[in-house]
Design a protein around this motif. Sequence first.
Motif, PDB file in Angstrom:
ATOM      1  N   ARG A 702       0.860  -1.088  -0.039  1.00  0.00           N
ATOM      2  CA  ARG A 702      -0.078   0.031   0.082  1.00  0.00           C
ATOM      3  C   ARG A 702       0.847   1.258   0.024  1.00  0.00           C
ATOM      4  NH1 ARG A 702      -5.495  -0.644   0.704  1.00  0.00           N
ATOM      5  NH2 ARG A 702      -6.293  -2.628   1.242  1.00  0.00           N
ATOM      6  N   LYS A 703       1.852   0.981   0.789  1.00  0.00           N
ATOM      7  CA  LYS A 703       2.819   2.335   0.767  1.00  0.00           C
ATOM      8  C   LYS A 703       3.412   2.634  -0.655  1.00  0.00           C
ATOM      9  CE  LYS A 703       4.989   3.833   4.126  1.00  0.00           C
ATOM     10  NZ  LYS A 703       6.278   4.069   5.073  1.00  0.00           N
ATOM     11  N   LEU A 705       2.009   1.816  -3.453  1.00  0.00           N
ATOM     12  CA  LEU A 705       0.887   2.469  -4.113  1.00  0.00           C
ATOM     13  C   LEU A 705       0.463   3.884  -3.855  1.00  0.00           C
ATOM     14  CD1 LEU A 705      -1.496  -0.477  -4.174  1.00  0.00           C
ATOM     15  CD2 LEU A 705       0.244   0.139  -5.805  1.00  0.00           C
ATOM     16  N   GLY A 706       1.213   4.350  -2.850  1.00  0.00           N
ATOM     17  CA  GLY A 706       1.109   6.041  -2.360  1.00  0.00           C
ATOM     18  C   GLY A 706       0.356   6.097  -1.091  1.00  0.00           C
ATOM     19  N   ALA A 707       0.142   4.997  -0.270  1.00  0.00           N
ATOM     20  CA  ALA A 707      -0.546   5.163   0.853  1.00  0.00           C
ATOM     21  C   ALA A 707       0.476   6.025   1.903  1.00  0.00           C
ATOM     22  CB  ALA A 707      -1.117   4.283   1.476  1.00  0.00           C
ATOM     23  N   ASN A 711      -2.815   6.850   6.254  1.00  0.00           N
ATOM     24  CA  ASN A 711      -3.637   6.188   5.667  1.00  0.00           C
ATOM     25  C   ASN A 711      -3.365   4.658   6.395  1.00  0.00           C
ATOM     26  OD1 ASN A 711      -2.881   7.545   2.444  1.00  0.00           O
ATOM     27  ND2 ASN A 711      -4.772   7.873   3.611  1.00  0.00           N
ATOM     28  N   MET A 715      -6.153   2.567   8.637  1.00  0.00           N
ATOM     29  CA  MET A 715      -6.562   1.342   8.252  1.00  0.00           C
ATOM     30  C   MET A 715      -6.484   0.288   9.399  1.00  0.00           C
ATOM     31  SD  MET A 715      -4.599  -0.893   5.432  1.00  0.00           S
ATOM     32  CE  MET A 715      -3.632  -2.155   6.398  1.00  0.00           C
TER      33      MET A 715
END
Lengths: 791, 224
Positions: A702-703, A705-707, A711, A715
Motif C-alpha cells: 500500500r505504501k 501504491l501511495g499510502a 492512511n 487502516m
Amino acid sequence: MFYNLKIAIRNLRRNGLYSVINIIGLTVSLATCILITLWVYDEWSYDRFHANKENIYLVNTSVSNEGFFDHTPGALSVYGKEEIPVIKDYCRISWFSFNYLRYNDRQVLIDNSINRGAAVDSSFFRMFTFPLIEGDIQKPFAGDNSIIFSESMAKSVFGDENPMGRAVRTNWSDEYFYVTGIMEDMPKNSTLQYDYIVPMNFMKRHWVSYFVPGKTLDEDFGEFRFSTYLELYPGSHTDEIEEQIVNIVGREMAPYASMFGPAGLPPFNISLQQITDQHLYNPDGTPGGMAKIRLFAVIAGLILVIACINYVNLVTARIGKRSKEMGIRKFLGANWIKIVRQAMQETCVMLFISIVLATVLIYVVMPVYNQISGKNMEFSLFSFHAAIIYGVTLFCVLVLAGLYPSLFLASSNSSKHTKNKGMHVVFRKALVVVQFVCSIVLIVSTLVITLQMNFIRKKDLGYDKENVICFPAWGMGNNKEAVRNELQKNPDITGVATADFENMITHNFTYGVTWQGSDIATRFSMGWFDFDFFDVMNIRLTDGAFPLEASADKYCLLNETAVREMQLQEDPLNQIINFNNQSYTVSGIVRDFHFESLSQPILPMILICSKANYNNFYIRTTTQGTKSALASIETMWKKYCPNLIFSYSFLDENFERLYEADIQMGKLLYIFAFIAIMISCLGLFGLVTFTAETKTKEIGIRKVLGASVGNIINMLSKEFLILVGIAMLIAFPLAYYWLNNMLQDYAYRISIGWWIFVLAGLITIVLTLLTVGFQALKAATANPVKSIKTE
Amino acid sequence: MNTILKTKHLTKWVDNSSGRVFLLRDINLEIKQGEFISVMGPSGSGKSTLLNVLGMLDTFNEGEYEFIGQPVHTLKERQRSELHKHNIGFIFQAYHLIDELTVAENIEAPLLYHGMKQKERQAAVADILDRFNIVGKKDLFPAQLSGGQQQLVGIARALIVKPKLLLADEPTGNLNSKQGEEIMELFNKLNEEDGVTIIQVTHSEKNANRGDRIIELLDGRIVK
C-alpha cells in the motif's frame, strides 16, 4: 509427557511477546479475582459462625409504613414467647456503656467507640456462638451486677490476674460489678461486637418507662431501644409469627391509641430477618451489602472473562503459524487427542507460571488491599478456601481459555484453515466486542459512582460542617456558662453551643404530635438546642423568629419539610401543635438541614430552643485555630470530667465516616475497573501487534501504491474503532439501566447525563488509539522495500 | 524531448561489520520522457536498488536526483511521497497483489490514496479492466488467477494513476515464455502508443532488447 512439556516451554519462549502478554494478563486477573473473592467471602461469612444460624431471627419493626429498622420495644419478645409456641427463646440486646472501671486502685477509662458494651438477656451465650473461656453458658450471670469481659479487654483491665469473681467499680452510681465470665473476642465477621456484657436484669432494675409511667422493661411497648433476636423451632413459618406479633402489639397498645391524636394507632409491622441476612440485607429486605457483593462478583467474573478472551484471541490468531506444525504432526500419525493434549499442556504451563506469579502478587498487595478495603483479610495458600478459589479459577480458565483454542488447533489443517478463517475472525471480533463492552460498562460505572460520591460530599447540608469540633458535655453540662466563658477567651474559638444532637445526627423521634387538622400519625424528628446553636452552625430561619429566652418553653420551630407534610391551610407561624402533653406555638421556620445519612431524605422536624443544658458541645473555630481550640477544650475537660477519656471529633470527619463504606467501595471499584481496562488493552495490544505482523506485506504494498503513514494507521485502527463503536451501542444502555437502578438507593442522587457517556466513549477511544497506535505507527513507518521482501 | 529524470553522482551505501558496502556508486543518468530503458546486470549488482531509489521507495546517501524538474534530494518525506504517488507506477516480479482484495479492489487501491471520489474510481477501474480484457475476472481473488493474469492485474494497478514513469522489477521473472512475451508486447504498446516512460530490470537479453537502450550495472556502478 515430558516431550510435550519441553515443546510447550520452547513455544512459550519463542513467542516471547505474546507469552508475556498472556502471562501478565492471567497473573493480574487471577490475583484480582482471588482478592475480590476474599472480599466477597469475608462479607458473605458475616454471622455464619453461629451454630444456630438457621433458627435465629432478628426482629425488624416499622411504624406508619415508614421503613423497617432493627429496634423493638422490650415487651415484644416477652409477650411473644409467652403466646407463640414456635418461639423457643429470645434475646434482647441494648447498648450499654461504662465510662470508666476501677479495679483496686487502678482506673481504666473506656473509649466506647472502641470497646463497646451491651446489656443482654441471659440466653445470649446459649443462642449465639460466642464461646466462654470461663463461665457457664447456661447461667452466665450470677446476679444483676454481673459482668462478662472479652478476653482482650479482661487483659487490659486485670493484666495477668485471673479476673473471675473480681469486683470492678463503675461510674453507674458507683455500683460494683462482679466478673462471672470471660468470652473469646468476638470474630471480626460478627455484626454483634461487644467487649463487655452485663445482664438485662440490671437494666430492668433501673428502667423508667416514659411512655406509660410505671411499666417495667418487660411490659414497656413504648421505647424502641432493643435489638431483639428470636430463636424459632426448626420449620417455623416466619410470616405467621410476624402476624401474631403484630396482633399482640396492636392489642397491648389499643388502650393508648388516644395518645396518637384523632388518627389513633399508627400502622405497625414486623419483619423477621435471618441472622445471616443481617449484614447483607437492609431491615426492609432490600439488598444493601448483597448489592455490593453482587457487583464485586460480577467484576471478578468480568476480569476473568477479559483475560480468558485475551488468551483465546492470541492463541487462535496465531493459529496460522501453528497449523503447519500441527499438519506435520498429524501426517506423522498424531491423532487429535494427542494434539489437544499438547495444546492443553501449553495452557497448563502458562497457567502454572501465572499462578505462581499471582500468589506472589497477592502476598505483596495484601496489606495495601486490607488498608483500602478496611478489612483484615488473610490469604493463605494452603487454606481450604484458597484451594477452592484456585481450583474454580483454574477450571474456568482451562475450559474457557484452554480447550477452545486446543480444539481449534487440533481441527485446523491447512486446507480447511482458509475456509474457516472468516468464521474464526468473526468469532475473535465478537470476543473483542465483549471485552470492550465490559470495559465501557466499568468506565461508565466508575464515572457515575465517583460523581455520586462527590455529589454527596459536596452537597449543601443546610449547615456549615467545616471547622466544627464536637464533644460530649458530661460533667461540663452542668457548668455550661462557666465552660462557655472560659472557651470564648480563646480567640480561635468563634462560637460555643450545645444541643442534644450528637454529631448533627438525631435518632429522637415521636409519632405523638397533633395539630389542628392532623389526621394521620406522622413521624417527627425532635431536636433540642440552645440559642447559640443556629448561629454557630449557620442554620438560617426562612420565616418567623426565635422565641425570647424568657418564654422559650412555650414555643417551637419547624423545618420546611414539616411545614410541607403537615399540609397546614393557614400561615404556619403561630399555629399550635401538641406533643408530650404540652402545647407549643410555632415561632419560626428553619431552613431544611440534614440530620441523618444522605441516603435518607430530610424528615419533618420539631426544634425546641431553650437555655437548658444539653449533652453535646459544638465549637466553631477559626480555620487555623483547631489546635489551640482543642487545647482549651482539653483543659476544660480535665477540670470537669477527670474520670473520662478526652474524646472529641471534627464534624466534617464524622460526616466522611458516614460514607466510609461507600468511599471504600468506590476506591476498590476504581482499582478493579482500572485493572480490567488495562487487561483489555493488553489483549488489544497483542491483537494489533499480530495484525500488524500479518499485514506487513500488505502495508508495504500500500505504501508503494501511495499510502501515507496516516492512511496506514487509519487502516489498522479503523478495524478496532468499529468494534469499539459496536461495543458502545451495547454497553451504554446496559450501563444506564443498572446504574440507574443502583442510584435508587440514594435519596439524593445525580442524574446520569449524556455527557457521561460521551466522556466514557472518548476515554475508550483514546485508550484504544493509544494501544493500537504504537504498533500501527511502527508498521506504517517501516521501510516498504524491506516489508515487501518479507516472504 | 524533455528530461524526466536525471541523477548526478548518486551513491548509496550501508555500513556493516566488515566496513562500508556500496550498493550504488556514482550513478549519472539522464532519461528522457518516452524512453524505454532496460537495466541489466548480475545478481547483487544493484538493479533493484537503483529502481527503488528512482521510485523514491528508498533513500540514497550522496549525489543529486532530479525528477520532472524537482530536486528529490532536497524534498521532505511528504513531498517525495506526493511526487511518487502521482507520477510513478510499480510492477514487481512477485506481482505483490493484496490477497484479501478482489481484482477490481486491487486495481482501485492506489486511487484511494489520491483522494478520488468513489464514482470516479469505479469509472477508472471499469475503464482499465476493459482495456486489459479482464472484466470477467474483476471479482476473483489473486489466488484464483494464473501468474500471467496476476501480473496483468499488477500492471493495470500501476497504470491506473496514469503515471509518467513505469518501474518494473523483473516483471516476467515468474512467468512462462508465452506469458512473458505477452507482457513485453504490452510494454511496447504502452511505450509507443501512450508515451509512458518505462524502466525495467531484467535478466533476459531478449526482453532487454525491446527497450530503446540498455544500462548495465556491476557492483553498483554503470559499466555501459
